[in-house]
Design an enzyme around this catalytic site. Structure first.
Site, mmCIF file in Angstrom:
data_model
loop_
_atom_site.group_PDB
_atom_site.id
_atom_site.type_symbol
_atom_site.label_atom_id
_atom_site.label_comp_id
_atom_site.label_asym_id
_atom_site.label_seq_id
_atom_site.Cartn_x
_atom_site.Cartn_y
_atom_site.Cartn_z
ATOM 1 C CG HIS A 1 -11.341 -82.816 1.593
ATOM 2 N ND1 HIS A 1 -10.440 -82.551 0.590
ATOM 3 C CD2 HIS A 1 -11.599 -81.627 2.183
ATOM 4 C CE1 HIS A 1 -10.171 -81.242 0.568
ATOM 5 N NE2 HIS A 1 -10.866 -80.668 1.525
ATOM 6 C CB THR B 1 -12.253 -73.148 4.127
ATOM 7 O OG1 THR B 1 -11.244 -73.675 3.263
ATOM 8 C CG2 THR B 1 -12.520 -71.692 3.779
ATOM 9 C CB SER C 1 -9.765 -80.673 6.192
ATOM 10 O OG SER C 1 -10.516 -80.912 5.039
ATOM 11 C CG ASN D 1 -1.078 -76.029 2.132
ATOM 12 O OD1 ASN D 1 -0.683 -75.246 2.994
ATOM 13 N ND2 ASN D 1 -1.616 -75.628 1.005
ATOM 14 C CB CYS E 1 -7.021 -74.975 -1.598
ATOM 15 S SG CYS E 1 -6.936 -76.521 -0.728
HETATM 16 N N1 PLP Z 1 -5.476 -75.588 5.668
HETATM 17 C C1 PLP Z 1 -4.563 -76.269 4.972
HETATM 18 C C2 PLP Z 1 -3.163 -76.388 5.504
HETATM 19 C C3 PLP Z 1 -4.908 -76.883 3.769
HETATM 20 O O1 PLP Z 1 -3.999 -77.589 3.085
HETATM 21 C C4 PLP Z 1 -6.238 -76.747 3.289
HETATM 22 C C5 PLP Z 1 -6.610 -77.316 1.974
HETATM 23 O O2 PLP Z 1 -5.739 -77.631 1.180
HETATM 24 C C6 PLP Z 1 -7.162 -76.042 4.065
HETATM 25 C C7 PLP Z 1 -6.742 -75.456 5.246
HETATM 26 C C8 PLP Z 1 -8.609 -75.919 3.656
HETATM 27 O O3 PLP Z 1 -9.242 -77.163 3.835
HETATM 28 P P1 PLP Z 1 -10.721 -77.453 3.282
HETATM 29 O O4 PLP Z 1 -10.531 -77.962 1.886
HETATM 30 O O5 PLP Z 1 -11.294 -78.499 4.193
HETATM 31 O O6 PLP Z 1 -11.479 -76.190 3.320
#
Ligand code: PLP
Length: 373
Positions: free
Chosen positions: A195, A72, A193, A145, A319
């Site tokens: 995690h 993010t 990311s 995602n 998310c």
């Molecule tokens: N971009 C995509 C495609 C994601 O799937 C996610 C989280 O699901 C993010 C960005 C955000 O990741 P983070 O949890 O590291 O902020």
């Protein structure tokens, strides 16, 4: 009751090898990487070793890797760091994660949305036509995602290269499941990311070509070559580096497990819901990701019922879970509101096993008939 985790696109459990490295680093490395004395230099070495690992995994230079707290943050930095001006035009995939869309919407630029096909991918030929000298930036994720659909990054990259337009790729869902080797060399900036790749939470990376101009969002420190102020989270960065190395090094084995489990899951769902369909079925997708629409059902109640028997799946955008808003991704693909609310996402990892899907099979025998509205 052990929960079967079929929600790995939201987050993955930490790899024990990564956890071991984090614990060891946390215990033994106490310095601040910015300090010039030996304790600081030892911490700096840990951070730089992790940077080398991420760079090697993504086929870029170490100095093109900037550590941040999450994807993010990486996506926000990519957008706000460009300091987009009124009148500049950004061609963007409307199925992007909100951490890309929200900063773009908050920027001064004019957003030009790519067309989305009902198959869950952006219309590459239309987008390629749109990439002309009036476009300042192109933004498209590598894999969605929610559906796992792989977006036509190679075609976009080629068109961007030809027109000299920079491309930015949210590559969060890719490592270990599809190729990461040319993310930056194809001209893209990219976000990652930890995690999502069996690393710790609280760390991510922005990859940008060395010559890209990028203003910092955080001020008050010279860390990350002035582009991201704040003392580095040394142990978690070390864990992220190892997690990326493992994801890429073990990608072939992981993909084989995911394909086989994905086929088993797909067969199970189709058996219990003959009228069900996979959103994005016709497109190339990440292995093990099944966004499944059961017409005339409520996906939210399906998810809650599964949760009660120890199975984790998700609806909408993971998310922003807790929200029951319809998915903007399925909406962009042209699903009706009813089908949008009837779609549930299963996302597997190489850590799942076939007995968990057998458990789902047994559970669905009793649950499936009750799910219809
Ligand atoms: N971009 C995509 C495609 C994601 O799937 C996610 C989280 O699901 C993010 C960005 C955000 O990741 P983070 O949890 O590291 O902020």
């Amino acid at each position: 009751m052990q929960t079967a985790n079929f929600d790995n696109n939201a987050t993955t459990p930490i790899d024990p090898r990564v956890l071991e490295l984090i614990e060891r680093t946390q215990r033994s490395v106490c310095g601040n990487p910015s300090s010039l004395h030996s304790l600081g230099r030892a911490a700096r070495r840990v951070v730089e070793e992790a940077r080398d690992r991420v760079a090697a995994a993504c086929g870029c230079l170490p100095r093109e890797v900037y550590f941040v707290s999450s994807a993010t943050e990486a996506n926000n930095l990519a957008v706000f760091g460009r300091q987009l001006k009124r009148g500049q035009r950004v061609l963007v995939n409307p199925m992007e994660h909100k951490s890309v869309l929200a900063p773009l919407e908050a920027s001064a630029a004019d957003l030009l949305m790519m067309d989305v096909l009902t198959t869950g991918i952006v219309d590459a030929s239309k987008a390629v036509e749109q990439i002309d000298s009036n476009v300042d930036w192109v933004v498209c994720q590598a894999a969605n995602n929610e559906t796992g659909c792989l977006q036509p990054i190679a075609a976009l990259s080629e068109a961007c290269e030809a027109m000299g337009v920079p491309l930015f790729v949210d590559a969060v869902q890719i490592p270990g499941r599809a190729a990461t080797s040319d993310l930056v060399s194809c001209g893209a900036g990219a976000s990652l990311s930890s995690h999502k790749v069996f690393g710790p939470k609280g760390v991510g990376a922005l990859l940008v070509r060395a010559e890209t101009s990028l203003s910092p969002m955080l001020l008050g420190g010279a860390q990350e070559r002035g582009r991201r102020a704040g003392t580095e989270s040394v142990a978690t960065i070390a864990g992220f580096g190892l997690a990326m190395e493992l994801a890429v090094g073990e990608a072939t084995e992981r993909q084989a497990v995911l394909s086989s489990l994905g086929a088993q899951l797909q067969a199970c769902l189709s058996r219990h819901f003959p009228e069900g369909r996979v959103n994005g079925a016709e497109s190339a997708r990440l292995p093990g990701v099944i966004n499944f629409c059961v017409p005339r059902s409520s996906a939210e109640s399906f998810m809650m019922n599964l949760d009660m028997v120890g199975i984790a799946a998700s609806v909408g955008s993971a998310c922003s879970s807790g929200s029951t808003e319809p998915s903007h991704v399925l909406d962009a693909m042209g699903l009706s509101l009813a089908d949008n609310h009837a779609s549930i996402r299963f996302s597997l990892s190489h850590g799942n096993d076939s007995t968990e899907i057998e458990h789902l099979d047994v559970v669905l025998g009793e649950m499936a008939p009750r799910l219809f509205l």
